[in-house]
Write a protein that holds these residues in place. Structure first.
Motif, mmCIF file in Angstrom:
data_model
loop_
_atom_site.group_PDB
_atom_site.id
_atom_site.type_symbol
_atom_site.label_atom_id
_atom_site.label_comp_id
_atom_site.label_asym_id
_atom_site.label_seq_id
_atom_site.Cartn_x
_atom_site.Cartn_y
_atom_site.Cartn_z
ATOM 1 N N ARG A 406 9.707 67.125 63.645
ATOM 2 C CA ARG A 406 10.727 66.260 63.057
ATOM 3 C C ARG A 406 12.001 66.276 63.895
ATOM 4 O O ARG A 406 12.682 65.266 64.045
ATOM 5 C CB ARG A 406 11.037 66.711 61.631
ATOM 6 N N SER A 407 12.318 67.444 64.488
ATOM 7 C CA SER A 407 13.535 67.544 65.286
ATOM 8 C C SER A 407 13.455 66.661 66.525
ATOM 9 O O SER A 407 14.446 66.028 66.913
ATOM 10 C CB SER A 407 13.787 69.003 65.687
ATOM 11 N N TYR A 409 11.631 63.888 66.807
ATOM 12 C CA TYR A 409 11.751 62.497 66.376
ATOM 13 C C TYR A 409 13.201 62.146 66.061
ATOM 14 O O TYR A 409 13.675 61.058 66.403
ATOM 15 C CB TYR A 409 10.868 62.224 65.163
ATOM 16 N N SER A 410 13.920 63.053 65.406
ATOM 17 C CA SER A 410 15.325 62.795 65.069
ATOM 18 C C SER A 410 16.152 62.603 66.343
ATOM 19 O O SER A 410 17.026 61.728 66.407
ATOM 20 C CB SER A 410 15.888 63.947 64.241
ATOM 21 N N LYS A 411 15.855 63.426 67.361
ATOM 22 C CA LYS A 411 16.564 63.292 68.631
ATOM 23 C C LYS A 411 16.242 61.951 69.275
ATOM 24 O O LYS A 411 17.139 61.257 69.771
ATOM 25 C CB LYS A 411 16.160 64.437 69.560
ATOM 26 N N GLU A 413 15.241 59.172 67.799
ATOM 27 C CA GLU A 413 15.858 58.089 67.033
ATOM 28 C C GLU A 413 17.364 58.017 67.295
ATOM 29 O O GLU A 413 17.924 56.926 67.462
ATOM 30 C CB GLU A 413 15.583 58.325 65.545
ATOM 31 N N ARG A 414 18.010 59.175 67.338
ATOM 32 C CA ARG A 414 19.467 59.202 67.557
ATOM 33 C C ARG A 414 19.833 58.625 68.920
ATOM 34 O O ARG A 414 20.755 57.809 69.035
ATOM 35 C CB ARG A 414 19.958 60.643 67.446
ATOM 36 N N GLN A 417 19.367 54.825 68.977
ATOM 37 C CA GLN A 417 20.396 54.114 68.204
ATOM 38 C C GLN A 417 21.735 54.105 68.923
ATOM 39 O O GLN A 417 22.524 53.173 68.762
ATOM 40 C CB GLN A 417 20.530 54.754 66.822
#
Length: 475
Positions: A406-407, A409-411, A413-414, A417
């Motif tokens: 998850r970490s 993917y969050s990176k 996505e961030r 964006q």
């Protein structure tokens, strides 16, 4: 030489530790079983979860079950497991002639007996903390896939990707219409460094018209590539991302321009051949290993043509050096074209022109990172900005993502964006892949019916369900 194992070795979890040994088979005299114990590289809680898995019979030599990298991927596909114990028949590492695998229709009685006999061993291989509340139960995981039969038709090694194999397989597929199973023949490319990940998969058909499908089997007839349909799970969703800019592509076609795609990672070239032959794109593919390209041409139908260009080089370095910020020409030593002149487009434009779409299908080089695709370095800000600089005003970047982290993917996505105007996602639906789509401009098409010939052509070759499943990720 036989070495005794100290049980104390297994009393605690040691991140990324991988041990293998053999034991006598309690069900077959004079036979040995191979046992592998793998600890997760991810820190675990005080109550680790231990699970065991029996290797499917007759698949002991498959890299999925016989290599450390295959074991790591099995572990990562089992959420929450801190230690994975694999047990299977001892195999001879000196593989000579290819063996045809056929799946057993029913489980052998021996397997049930082996499960019972192995319980004390699994407990002995469990960490001490697992016994805080009494004697634990070690769950038995079942490995399941749709493979019916297979045979390796080619093995080789690339200077960068290492050992690879090409195999013809028969699989079971379910019809979306009626849910009935049918047999289907496919050809796959796999790398030993990440054996559970299929690099390329295409349909294959018998090379002769004189056949009856029901009587055919793997290894009994020569097969040929059928490139009309994308069967690799995430490739059709990646192509479906073009629906976001179908109006723009149509306008380019109407002005006499051919849409252009940059594909990072070639593998067997199924995506490249599809974009070129089915959607009339001009395609540039980049792959770091020349041997991979040779295999793609010999076994997967990738062909050189006026509008198909293949560049040998590191894809991430290629993007950074191709960006307008870099004063570089692709004929330099760090990335060379396989055929002289193919780094230039036929209309005389330099290769540093803009692409309408960049499709990224790169896998990580080290499975221990917990992420199969893309490589961690691809989501670094300077790489994403370089890729963005290669897109046309309304261009998009479509990337295959396989990560249980998850970490990560969050990176990902961030960073997207921060650097792109809009971000979209397609859930492939197989529990593993999803496709992230980043647009260079907020002015993309709405998803729905379009009165243009390109969109109608796209709908005729790609399931419309993927286009309808594109969802916007809020900034």
């Amino acid at each position: 030489m036989v070495m005794a194992l100290d049980v104390a070795t297994f009393e605690s979890i040691c991140p990324s530790r991988f041990l293998t040994f053999t034991i006598p088979d309690p069900t077959y005299p004079d036979s040995l079983l191979r046992v592998a114990v793998l600890d997760s590289p991810v820190p675990t809680s005080d109550s680790p979860l231990v699970a065991a898995m029996f290797v499917p019979e007759a698949r002991e030599t498959d890299w999925i079950f016989s290599t450390e990298w295959g074991h790591f991927q099995l572990l990562f596909s089992s959420p929450g497991v801190s230690r994975l114990i694999l047990m299977g028949n001892q195999f001879n590492e000196d593989e000579s002639s290819p063996t045809i695998y056929h799946r057993r229709l029913v489980s052998s009685p021996r397997r049930k007996e082996l499960e019972v006999c192995s319980k004390p061993l699994f407990l002995a291989l469990s960490p001490r903390s697992l016994f805080k509340n009494g004697i634990p139960e070690v769950p038995i995981l079942i490995y399941e896939d749709n493979l019916v039969s297979s045979v390796v038709i080619h093995k080789c090694a690339g200077c960068l990707v290492g050992e690879m194999l090409v195999e013809d397989v028969e699989i079971e597929t379910k019809s979306r219409a009626d849910g009935c199973c049918k047999r289907e023949f496919r050809r796959r490319l796999r790398f030993k460094r990440m054996p559970n990940l299929i690099q390329t998969e295409i349909l294959i058909v018998p090379g002769t018209e004189d056949f009856h499908l029901s009587s055919l089997g793997i290894g009994e007839v020569e097969f040929m590539p059928d490139l009309r349909v994308l069967v690799h799970p995430y490739l059709a969703p990646m192509v479906a991302s073009l629906s976001l800019i179908s109006d723009y592509i149509e306008s380019r076609i109407q002005l006499g321009f051919r849409p252009k795609a940059l594909c990072l990672g070639v593998g067997g070239g199924a995506l490249h051949s599809f974009l070129r032959n089915r959607l009339d794109f001009e395609v540039m593919g980049v792959d770091a290993d020349k041997e991979v390209l040779r295999v793609a041409k010999r076994y997967f139908g990738l062909e050189d043509s006026e509008f198909m260009h293949v560049v040998i080089g590191d894809a991430i370095k290629f993007v950074k050096k191709l960006s307008p910020q870099a004063n570089w020409h692709p004929m330099c030593s760090s990335a060379t074209c396989e055929h002289k002149g193919h780094c230039h487009f036929p209309d005389g434009e330099d290769v540093n022109h803009k692409f309408d779409v960049i499709m990224v299908d790169l896998d990580a080089s080290d499975v221990r990172s917990g992420t199969s695709a893309p490589p961690l370095e691809f989501v670094e800000k300077h790489v994403l900005l370089a890729a963005k600089s290669l897109l046309s005003e309304l261009g998009i970047l479509s990337i295959n993502v396989i990560s249980p982290s998850r970490s990560f993917y969050s990176k990902l996505e961030r960073h997207f964006q921060e650097d792109f105007a809009q971000l979209y996602k397609i859930d492939v639906g197989n529990g593993e892949n999803f496709v992230v789509i980043a647009s260079a401009s907020p002015r993309v098409s709405s998803i729905g019916d379009h009165n243009n010939s390109f969109f109608m052509r796209l709908k005729s070759v790609i399931p419309e369900a993927y286009m309808n499943s594109i969802t916007k990720i809020s900034n």
